[in-house]
Design a protein around this motif. Structure first.
Motif, short mmCIF file in Angstrom:
data_model
loop_
_atom_site.label_atom_id
_atom_site.label_comp_id
_atom_site.label_asym_id
_atom_site.label_seq_id
_atom_site.Cartn_x
_atom_site.Cartn_y
_atom_site.Cartn_z
N VAL A 151 -9.05 -4.55 8.55
CA VAL A 151 -9.74 -5.79 8.22
C VAL A 151 -9.87 -5.87 6.70
O VAL A 151 -10.29 -4.91 6.05
CB VAL A 151 -11.13 -5.83 8.88
N VAL A 152 -9.49 -7.03 6.14
CA VAL A 152 -9.63 -7.24 4.70
C VAL A 152 -10.61 -8.37 4.37
O VAL A 152 -10.99 -8.55 3.22
CB VAL A 152 -8.26 -7.50 4.01
N ALA A 153 -11.01 -9.13 5.38
CA ALA A 153 -12.00 -10.20 5.24
C ALA A 153 -12.48 -10.52 6.66
O ALA A 153 -11.87 -10.08 7.63
CB ALA A 153 -11.38 -11.43 4.58
N PRO A 154 -13.57 -11.28 6.80
CA PRO A 154 -14.08 -11.57 8.14
C PRO A 154 -13.08 -12.24 9.08
O PRO A 154 -13.21 -12.13 10.30
CB PRO A 154 -15.26 -12.51 7.87
N ASP A 155 -12.06 -12.89 8.53
CA ASP A 155 -11.06 -13.56 9.36
C ASP A 155 -9.64 -13.13 9.03
O ASP A 155 -8.68 -13.81 9.39
CB ASP A 155 -11.18 -15.07 9.22
N LYS A 156 -9.48 -11.97 8.35
CA LYS A 156 -8.15 -11.54 7.92
C LYS A 156 -7.88 -10.07 8.22
O LYS A 156 -8.78 -9.24 8.14
CB LYS A 156 -8.00 -11.69 6.40
N ASP A 203 0.85 -1.18 0.00
CA ASP A 203 0.00 0.00 0.00
C ASP A 203 0.89 1.23 0.00
O ASP A 203 2.09 1.13 -0.19
CB ASP A 203 -0.97 -0.01 1.18
N GLU A 204 0.29 2.39 0.22
CA GLU A 204 1.07 3.62 0.19
C GLU A 204 2.09 3.70 1.32
O GLU A 204 3.02 4.47 1.27
CB GLU A 204 0.15 4.85 0.23
N LEU A 205 1.95 2.87 2.34
CA LEU A 205 2.89 2.86 3.45
C LEU A 205 4.05 1.89 3.24
O LEU A 205 5.02 1.94 3.95
CB LEU A 205 2.16 2.47 4.75
N GLY A 206 3.92 1.00 2.29
CA GLY A 206 4.95 -0.01 2.06
C GLY A 206 4.31 -1.38 2.04
O GLY A 206 3.19 -1.55 1.61
N PHE A 207 5.05 -2.36 2.53
CA PHE A 207 4.55 -3.73 2.53
C PHE A 207 3.56 -3.96 3.65
O PHE A 207 3.71 -3.43 4.74
CB PHE A 207 5.71 -4.71 2.69
N MET A 208 2.57 -4.79 3.38
CA MET A 208 1.61 -5.20 4.39
C MET A 208 1.57 -6.71 4.42
O MET A 208 1.57 -7.36 3.39
CB MET A 208 0.22 -4.65 4.09
N THR A 209 1.58 -7.25 5.62
CA THR A 209 1.48 -8.69 5.80
C THR A 209 0.02 -9.03 6.09
O THR A 209 -0.63 -8.35 6.87
CB THR A 209 2.35 -9.13 6.99
N THR A 210 -0.48 -10.07 5.46
CA THR A 210 -1.85 -10.52 5.69
C THR A 210 -1.82 -11.69 6.67
O THR A 210 -1.01 -12.60 6.53
CB THR A 210 -2.52 -10.96 4.38
N ILE A 211 -2.71 -11.63 7.68
CA ILE A 211 -2.82 -12.72 8.64
C ILE A 211 -4.26 -13.19 8.69
O ILE A 211 -5.19 -12.44 8.41
CB ILE A 211 -2.33 -12.31 10.04
N ARG A 212 -4.43 -14.45 9.04
CA ARG A 212 -5.76 -15.06 9.16
C ARG A 212 -5.90 -15.64 10.56
O ARG A 212 -5.02 -16.34 11.04
CB ARG A 212 -5.93 -16.16 8.13
N ILE A 213 -7.02 -15.35 11.21
CA ILE A 213 -7.28 -15.83 12.56
C ILE A 213 -8.23 -17.02 12.51
O ILE A 213 -9.13 -17.08 11.67
CB ILE A 213 -7.83 -14.68 13.44
N SER A 214 -8.03 -17.97 13.41
CA SER A 214 -8.85 -19.19 13.41
C SER A 214 -10.26 -18.94 13.93
O SER A 214 -11.19 -19.65 13.56
CB SER A 214 -8.18 -20.27 14.26
#
Length: 84
Positions: free
Chosen positions: A38-43, A5-16
């Protein structure tokens, strides 16, 4: 998965357990050097501000997430988070 994104790299994580997503988000963003959304209901997509390359940011994210998981497990919640 690593987003940019405009800030640099973003790491995506998923919660159980998606019912704990907001708690994780609040914990991560309580620090002034973290941008997360939030990018998805669990991410979540996370960026740690500073002079990090992609691998260093993923490692720093991993350490923060594992600390949060350990805290939740000590409270009796069986939750885990995966870096994508």
């Amino acid at each position: 998965m690593v987003l940019r994104d405009e800030l640099g790299f973003m790491t995506t994580i998923r919660i159980s357990d998606d019912s704990m997503l907001e708690l994780l988000l609040a914990d991560l963003t309580a620090r002034p050097d973290v941008v997360a959304h939030v990018v998805a209901p669990d991410k979540l997509a996370i960026s740690i501000l500073g002079s990090f390359n992609r691998d260093a940011m993923r490692f720093a994210t991993l350490l923060r997430v594992r600390t949060w998981e350990a805290t939740q497990r000590s409270r009796g919640y069986d939750v885990y988070v995966d870096l994508e």
